[in-house]
Design a protein around this motif. Structure first.
Motif, PDB file in Angstrom:
ATOM      1  N   VAL A   1      40.571  78.118  36.193  1.00  0.00           N
ATOM      2  CA  VAL A   1      40.608  78.381  34.755  1.00  0.00           C
ATOM      3  C   VAL A   1      40.408  79.886  34.541  1.00  0.00           C
ATOM      4  O   VAL A   1      39.439  80.469  35.032  1.00  0.00           O
ATOM      5  CB  VAL A   1      39.538  77.561  34.009  1.00  0.00           C
ATOM      6  CG1 VAL A   1      39.564  77.890  32.522  1.00  0.00           C
ATOM      7  CG2 VAL A   1      39.779  76.069  34.230  1.00  0.00           C
TER       8      VAL A   1
ATOM      9  N   HIS B   1      44.915  68.934  35.569  1.00  0.00           N
ATOM     10  CA  HIS B   1      45.313  70.344  35.417  1.00  0.00           C
ATOM     11  C   HIS B   1      44.996  71.112  36.684  1.00  0.00           C
ATOM     12  O   HIS B   1      43.942  70.938  37.283  1.00  0.00           O
ATOM     13  CB  HIS B   1      44.711  71.018  34.186  1.00  0.00           C
ATOM     14  CG  HIS B   1      43.219  71.013  34.100  1.00  0.00           C
ATOM     15  ND1 HIS B   1      42.492  69.933  33.682  1.00  0.00           N
ATOM     16  CD2 HIS B   1      42.305  71.966  34.363  1.00  0.00           C
ATOM     17  CE1 HIS B   1      41.207  70.221  33.686  1.00  0.00           C
ATOM     18  NE2 HIS B   1      41.056  71.450  34.111  1.00  0.00           N
TER      19      HIS B   1
ATOM     20  N   HIS C   1      36.332  79.623  36.139  1.00  0.00           N
ATOM     21  CA  HIS C   1      35.823  78.811  37.261  1.00  0.00           C
ATOM     22  C   HIS C   1      36.934  78.319  38.162  1.00  0.00           C
ATOM     23  O   HIS C   1      38.095  78.257  37.759  1.00  0.00           O
ATOM     24  CB  HIS C   1      34.978  77.638  36.760  1.00  0.00           C
ATOM     25  CG  HIS C   1      35.737  76.553  36.041  1.00  0.00           C
ATOM     26  ND1 HIS C   1      35.949  76.554  34.683  1.00  0.00           N
ATOM     27  CD2 HIS C   1      36.324  75.413  36.495  1.00  0.00           C
ATOM     28  CE1 HIS C   1      36.625  75.471  34.337  1.00  0.00           C
ATOM     29  NE2 HIS C   1      36.892  74.754  35.410  1.00  0.00           N
TER      30      HIS C   1
HETATM   31 FE   LIG Z   1      37.408  72.672  35.107  1.00  0.00          FE
END
Ligand SMILES: [Fe+2]
Length: 298
Positions: A148, A195, A212
């Motif tokens: 992310v 994802h 992260h």
């Molecule tokens: Fe995550």
């Protein structure tokens, strides 16, 4: 959507390599691997020789995100699509491919400010022992986890992910996290993992682009044990155990000694085709994920 790519590896540049090394091995429970030809330390969560490469530097951030193409045709498809989308893709050198332990390598600059690499032929061996994560990690057909990234170049980054890499949005999050401050995160898949990449719109450049990296355990209890290790290590826990609303992942977030976070999770729902659940969520979690406050020491 065809399964053409999955998350192959991440390179992170950190100032305190020893601290991050201890974190990946003793807290997250990854398996240390052989150093790269250039001498950088590596870790893996499965039979791929190197999933995380740590280089020494001041950034304390993501340095490279690598996507593995499932075969040569997939590699060509992605490289061609990136070029057609207007990105300047170059072939990796032999030295660069050897450093990644891959057979083919292409490099392109992502709008969020790091190189992205596309590779095939990641070196694989036997699955290493991960005694702290006895159930192992979920990676087969889904890559090593997810990343992310927060970016001011949000719209360009979304187009790079979709038009360039060929990812498809799974769903998105829009919520007001404080008066007048909106959080917007879009989640993208390229295989069965809910994802593989998520992009967060940030109003100004943050200390780290990488919010992260996520590693998914096969066993729920391994997540709990990892949480206990992170807690015992006294590391900041921005989000204790909880369940995400969109991907239904049971997880927690620990801040690494480099500042970026690692999510250890289990049990996320998977993408099914045709995907018809791309919708807006207005909360991060169905429950939990509260910040954990360590009691003051004696
Ligand atoms: Fe995550």
């Amino acid at each position: 959507m065809e399964h053409t790519i999955e998350l192959g590896y991440a390179v992170v540049e950190v100032a305190d390599v020893d601290a991050v090394a201890g974190f990946f091995t003793d807290v997250v429970g990854l398996a240390p691997g052989e150093p790269t030809p250039a001498g950088h330390r590596t870790w893996t969560d499965d039979d791929v020789a190197q999933r995380v490469v740590v280089t020494r530097g001041l950034a304390n951030d993501l340095a490279v995100l690598g996507f593995e193409a499932v075969d040569d045709a997939g590699f060509d498809t992605v490289v061609d699509r990136l070029g057609a989308a207007g990105h300047d893709v170059r072939a990796g050198t032999e030295t660069e491919a050897a450093e990644r332990r891959v057979t083919r390598l292409a490099v392109v600059d992502a709008p969020w400010g790091t190189p992205v690499e596309v590779a095939t032929g990641l070196t694989r061996g036997s699955r290493p022992d991960t005694p702290l994560m006895p159930g192992g990690f979920l990676t087969r057909g889904e890559g090593f986890g997810h990343a992310v990234v927060g970016t001011t170049a949000f719209d360009e980054s979304v187009r790079f992910a979709t038009d360039g890499l060929g990812m498809v949005r799974s769903d998105y999050l829009e919520m007001e996290i404080a008066a007048g401050i909106e959080l917007e995160v879009h989640f993208f898949h390229c295989n069965a993992r809910h994802h593989t990449l998520a992009l967060a719109r940030v109003p100004f450049d943050m200390p780290t682009k990488l919010h992260h990296l996520m590693f998914e355990a096969n066993e729920r209890d391994d997540v709990g044990a990892a949480f206990d290790r992170a807690f015992a290590a006294g590391l900041p826990l921005p989000n204790g155990l909880g369940l995400h609303d969109n991907d239904r992942m049971f997880s927690f977030y620990v801040e690494s000694p480099a500042g970026f976070q690692v999510e250890v999770g289990h049990g996320a729902r998977q993408i099914t085709e045709p995907w018809s659940d791309d919708r807006r969520y207005d909360r991060i979690s169905a429950w939990g994920h509260q910040p954990v406050v360590h009691a003051p020491g004696p």
